[in-house]
Write a protein that holds these residues in place. Structure first.
Motif, PDB file in Angstrom:
ATOM      1  N   PRO A 187      59.625  72.223  46.319  1.00 14.36           N
ATOM      2  CA  PRO A 187      59.958  71.749  47.669  1.00 14.36           C
ATOM      3  C   PRO A 187      58.704  71.385  48.471  1.00 14.36           C
ATOM      4  N   THR A 216      55.770  71.708  50.986  1.00 11.11           N
ATOM      5  CA  THR A 216      55.023  72.903  51.362  1.00 11.11           C
ATOM      6  C   THR A 216      53.625  72.525  51.828  1.00 11.11           C
ATOM      7  N   GLU A 248      62.705  70.152  55.676  1.00 14.97           N
ATOM      8  CA  GLU A 248      61.572  70.628  54.870  1.00 14.97           C
ATOM      9  C   GLU A 248      60.294  69.876  55.231  1.00 14.97           C
TER      10      GLU A 248
END
Length: 238
Positions: A15, A17, A170
């Motif tokens: 994901p 980050t 995200e």
């Protein structure tokens, strides 16, 4: 590089980050694969993408130091490659003319943000086809002369919008962590001997986050429009 960071970079499903180290910062940013991209994702592709509700994403890893920007990405990222071609065209000119049309990036972080901005701008082109899909489902749900039976496809479509919203969330969280690092420790990013302005970088980060938020809000509105059509459908049936 930290061995765990290397594993993260090689993980196609990692994901979004952000992580700050003493020698470098790592930003992994997931990009939605758009029709303009030429990223192989079929049976013969070297990397196997996880298709969720018909959508696929690809990670781009940015290893940012005070002097150098390293990127790890799949070949075929159209917006990325177009930006690199533009830089190469500028660098072919005489030195005194290179900064005339548009100033080059002031440091590796600035270059990373410009590349990200190019990729996110491509998302805005998805708004029209997504809106057309919602109009299609509205018409299908509100046809009064026949029973609606495409519930499975409609659920998949609705979940696809949810996936885009989650992806945007995200991305925004990773950029907020990057922004905090710029505010708290900008000398680490730019290099102690440089005198680049922090404000320019913060404006670029905020602008990028704003673009992603626009996409997220637009997708939320579309999902709400589908839900409203479903409610109208059941009211009409009743």
């Amino acid at each position: 590089m930290n061995e765990y960071h290397i594993r993260d970079i090689l993980n196609l499903e990692h994901p979004c980050t952000f992580d700050a180290m003493d020698d470098y910062d790592l930003l992994i940013f997931r990009k939605l694969i758009t029709p303009d991209d030429h990223i192989a994702d079929g049976e013969n592709a070297l990397e196997k993408h996880e298709h969720v509700f018909g959508l696929a994403t690809t990670p781009i890893s940015f290893i940012i130091t005070a002097q150098v920007l390293l990127t790890v990405r799949e070949a075929g990222n159209k917006s990325f490659e177009s930006y690199l071609e533009r830089i190469e065209t500028v660098l072919c000119r005489p030195i005194e003319e290179q900064n005339k049309p548009r100033k080059l990036a002031i440091n590796p972080l600035d270059l990373a943000l410009r590349l990200l901005n190019t990729m996110v701008d491509g998302y805005l082109d998805l708004r029209m086809p997504l809106t057309r899909r919602v109009e299609f489902w509205q018409q299908e749900l509100l046809q009064g002369h026949r029973r609606f039976t495409q519930w499975n496809q409609l659920l998949q479509e609705n979940m696809a919008f949810q996936q885009v919203e989650n992806l945007c969330e995200e991305q925004i969280e990773s950029l907020l962590e990057l922004r905090d690092e710029v505010v708290e420790n900008y000398s680490h990013i730019r290099g102690k001997k440089r005198a680049d302005k922090q404000d320019i970088i913060l404006v670029r980060v905020d602008d990028l986050s704003g673009h992603i938020e626009r996409i997220q809000k637009h997708t939320t509105r579309l999902r709400n429009a589908i839900q409203a059509a479903i409610d109208l459908h059941f009211s009409a049936v009743a």
